[in-house]
Design a protein around this motif. Structure first.
Motif, PDB file in Angstrom:
ATOM      1  N   UNK A 107       0.821  -1.208   0.000  1.00  0.00           N
ATOM      2  CA  UNK A 107       0.000   0.000   0.000  1.00  0.00           C
ATOM      3  C   UNK A 107       0.857   1.260   0.000  1.00  0.00           C
ATOM      4  N   UNK A 108       0.235   2.344  -0.372  1.00  0.00           N
ATOM      5  CA  UNK A 108       0.917   3.640  -0.364  1.00  0.00           C
ATOM      6  C   UNK A 108       0.439   4.464  -1.546  1.00  0.00           C
ATOM      7  N   UNK A 109       0.777   5.743  -1.509  1.00  0.00           N
ATOM      8  CA  UNK A 109       0.344   6.658  -2.570  1.00  0.00           C
ATOM      9  C   UNK A 109       0.994   6.282  -3.902  1.00  0.00           C
ATOM     10  N   UNK A 110       0.455   6.804  -4.979  1.00  0.00           N
ATOM     11  CA  UNK A 110       1.030   6.560  -6.306  1.00  0.00           C
ATOM     12  C   UNK A 110       2.494   7.012  -6.312  1.00  0.00           C
ATOM     13  N   UNK A 111       3.362   6.180  -6.852  1.00  0.00           N
ATOM     14  CA  UNK A 111       4.773   6.535  -6.960  1.00  0.00           C
ATOM     15  C   UNK A 111       5.610   6.199  -5.738  1.00  0.00           C
ATOM     16  N   UNK A 112       5.006   5.569  -4.744  1.00  0.00           N
ATOM     17  CA  UNK A 112       5.753   5.258  -3.522  1.00  0.00           C
ATOM     18  C   UNK A 112       6.692   4.062  -3.707  1.00  0.00           C
ATOM     19  N   UNK A 113       6.454   3.256  -4.740  1.00  0.00           N
ATOM     20  CA  UNK A 113       7.328   2.119  -5.007  1.00  0.00           C
ATOM     21  C   UNK A 113       6.711   0.750  -4.790  1.00  0.00           C
ATOM     22  N   UNK A 114       5.386   0.679  -4.743  1.00  0.00           N
ATOM     23  CA  UNK A 114       4.712  -0.614  -4.522  1.00  0.00           C
ATOM     24  C   UNK A 114       5.073  -1.651  -5.580  1.00  0.00           C
ATOM     25  N   UNK A 115       4.932  -1.266  -6.845  1.00  0.00           N
ATOM     26  CA  UNK A 115       5.163  -2.224  -7.928  1.00  0.00           C
ATOM     27  C   UNK A 115       6.623  -2.681  -7.950  1.00  0.00           C
ATOM     28  N   UNK A 116       7.518  -1.739  -7.713  1.00  0.00           N
ATOM     29  CA  UNK A 116       8.951  -2.062  -7.656  1.00  0.00           C
ATOM     30  C   UNK A 116       9.223  -3.074  -6.549  1.00  0.00           C
ATOM     31  N   UNK A 136      -6.838  -1.052   2.447  1.00  0.00           N
ATOM     32  CA  UNK A 136      -6.374   0.237   2.982  1.00  0.00           C
ATOM     33  C   UNK A 136      -6.366   1.334   1.918  1.00  0.00           C
ATOM     34  N   UNK A 137      -6.218   0.947   0.650  1.00  0.00           N
ATOM     35  CA  UNK A 137      -6.278   1.950  -0.424  1.00  0.00           C
ATOM     36  C   UNK A 137      -7.636   2.629  -0.428  1.00  0.00           C
ATOM     37  N   UNK A 138      -8.696   1.859  -0.224  1.00  0.00           N
ATOM     38  CA  UNK A 138     -10.039   2.432  -0.257  1.00  0.00           C
ATOM     39  C   UNK A 138     -10.249   3.392   0.912  1.00  0.00           C
ATOM     40  N   UNK A 139      -9.726   3.028   2.075  1.00  0.00           N
ATOM     41  CA  UNK A 139      -9.847   3.924   3.230  1.00  0.00           C
ATOM     42  C   UNK A 139      -9.039   5.203   2.978  1.00  0.00           C
ATOM     43  N   UNK A 140      -7.825   5.046   2.445  1.00  0.00           N
ATOM     44  CA  UNK A 140      -6.965   6.218   2.230  1.00  0.00           C
ATOM     45  C   UNK A 140      -7.505   7.121   1.112  1.00  0.00           C
ATOM     46  N   UNK A 141      -7.907   6.537  -0.013  1.00  0.00           N
ATOM     47  CA  UNK A 141      -8.330   7.347  -1.170  1.00  0.00           C
ATOM     48  C   UNK A 141      -9.773   7.836  -1.050  1.00  0.00           C
ATOM     49  N   UNK A 142     -10.698   6.850  -0.935  1.00  0.00           N
ATOM     50  CA  UNK A 142     -12.110   7.244  -0.927  1.00  0.00           C
ATOM     51  C   UNK A 142     -12.527   7.797   0.441  1.00  0.00           C
ATOM     52  N   UNK A 168      -1.263  14.241  -0.369  1.00  0.00           N
ATOM     53  CA  UNK A 168      -0.862  14.444   1.034  1.00  0.00           C
ATOM     54  C   UNK A 168      -1.902  13.854   1.977  1.00  0.00           C
ATOM     55  N   UNK A 169      -3.170  13.995   1.601  1.00  0.00           N
ATOM     56  CA  UNK A 169      -4.245  13.415   2.423  1.00  0.00           C
ATOM     57  C   UNK A 169      -4.144  11.886   2.422  1.00  0.00           C
ATOM     58  N   UNK A 170      -3.777  11.341   1.279  1.00  0.00           N
ATOM     59  CA  UNK A 170      -3.619   9.888   1.178  1.00  0.00           C
ATOM     60  C   UNK A 170      -2.499   9.422   2.106  1.00  0.00           C
ATOM     61  N   UNK A 171      -1.390  10.138   2.064  1.00  0.00           N
ATOM     62  CA  UNK A 171      -0.254   9.765   2.918  1.00  0.00           C
ATOM     63  C   UNK A 171      -0.660   9.814   4.388  1.00  0.00           C
ATOM     64  N   UNK A 172      -1.337  10.887   4.769  1.00  0.00           N
ATOM     65  CA  UNK A 172      -1.814  11.036   6.145  1.00  0.00           C
ATOM     66  C   UNK A 172      -2.730   9.872   6.514  1.00  0.00           C
ATOM     67  N   UNK A 173      -3.640   9.531   5.599  1.00  0.00           N
ATOM     68  CA  UNK A 173      -4.588   8.429   5.847  1.00  0.00           C
ATOM     69  C   UNK A 173      -3.877   7.119   6.119  1.00  0.00           C
TER      70      UNK A 173
END
Ligand SMILES: Nc1ncnc2c1ncn2[C@@H]1O[C@H](COP(=O)(O)OP(=O)(O)O)[C@@H](O)[C@H]1O
Ligand SMILES: [Mg+2]
Length: 204
Positions: free
Chosen positions: A11-20, A100-106, A163-168
């Motif tokens: 999990x994490x915001x776009x570009x945080x490195x999940x896929x890597x 957790x993506x749904x909680x953070x984003x939506x 930033x809100x996503x990161x905080x979430x």
């Protein structure tokens, strides 16, 4: 080789490195002769592939409620048809984005009711929870730079949204410290992976 499978989410915001990092962990586990299964949300099931196309690339208006329910429909199909099946076969399932993506984003970023989202997640997953969740925490400006120019519908949201996503995610990690492990993802790729490996080695 253990008989019991594992369910690990990234999990994490776009570009945080999940896929890597999911690919690095997959290689690491395969080298150790673990049977892994790599998957993602949205889009980890047959139905999910169609939903992913809408969620990430639809050009017109998408209502917040429709967006939320499409993510949950994707998850319900994915958990029942793909994730549970592979975990029950003894595989280590590595999943790029999940509850957790749904909680953070939506929830945190779009302002949706978090209690309601928790309930919907519970329905979609039939209560089936990840054994471990990695949250790759990265400075929002760095994450935006990493994403670059080829942005999808979610990535096109501005820096305040991210930033809100990161905080979430950090709030979620405080709430579920046993399940969620925060990884410092501002570091170079190999140093990020060292943190992941350390936690995985303790579990296996
Ligand atoms: N720790 C890191 N340091 C520098 N660049 C990174 C790091 N992790 C990933 N990247 C690069 O940033 C971009 C986004 O990474 P990616 O793994 O696709 O993130 P995500 O899947 O979370 O959106 C890719 O070009 C990737 O190579
Ligand atoms: Mg990715």
């Amino acid at each position: 080789m253990t008989n019991k499978g594992l369910f690990i989410t990234f999990e994490g915001a776009d570009g945080c490195g999940k896929t890597t990092q999911i690919n690095l962990l997959n290689e690491y586990l395969k080298q150790k002769n673990y049977n892994t299964f790599l998957t993602l949300e949205p889009g980890g099931s047959d139905i999910g592939k169609n939903l992913r196309q809408i969620l990430l690339h639809h050009e017109g208006f998408v209502s917040d409620t429709a967006e939320l329910l499409m993510y949950l429909a994707d998850r319900a199909q994915h958990v029942e048809a793909v994730i549970m099946k592979n975990v029950n076969e003894g595989k280590i399932v590595l999943c790029d984005r999940h509850i957790d993506s749904t909680v953070a984003y939506q929830g945190y970023a779009r302002g949706g009711d978090i209690e309601k989202i928790n309930q919907l997640n519970e329905i979609a997953t039939q209560g089936f929870k990840p054994d471990v969740t990695f949250v790759f925490d990265v400075d929002s400006e760095i994450a935006q730079e990493r994403v670059g120019k080829n942005k999808d519908r979610m990535e096109k949201e501005g820096i305040e949204f991210h930033k809100k996503i990161r905080f979430g995610y950090l709030e979620l990690a405080k709430k579920y410290p046993n399940r969620i492990k925060v990884i410092n993802s501002n570091l170079p790729i190999d140093e990020v992976f060292e943190q992941v490996k350390k936690i995985i080695d303790e579990i296996l």
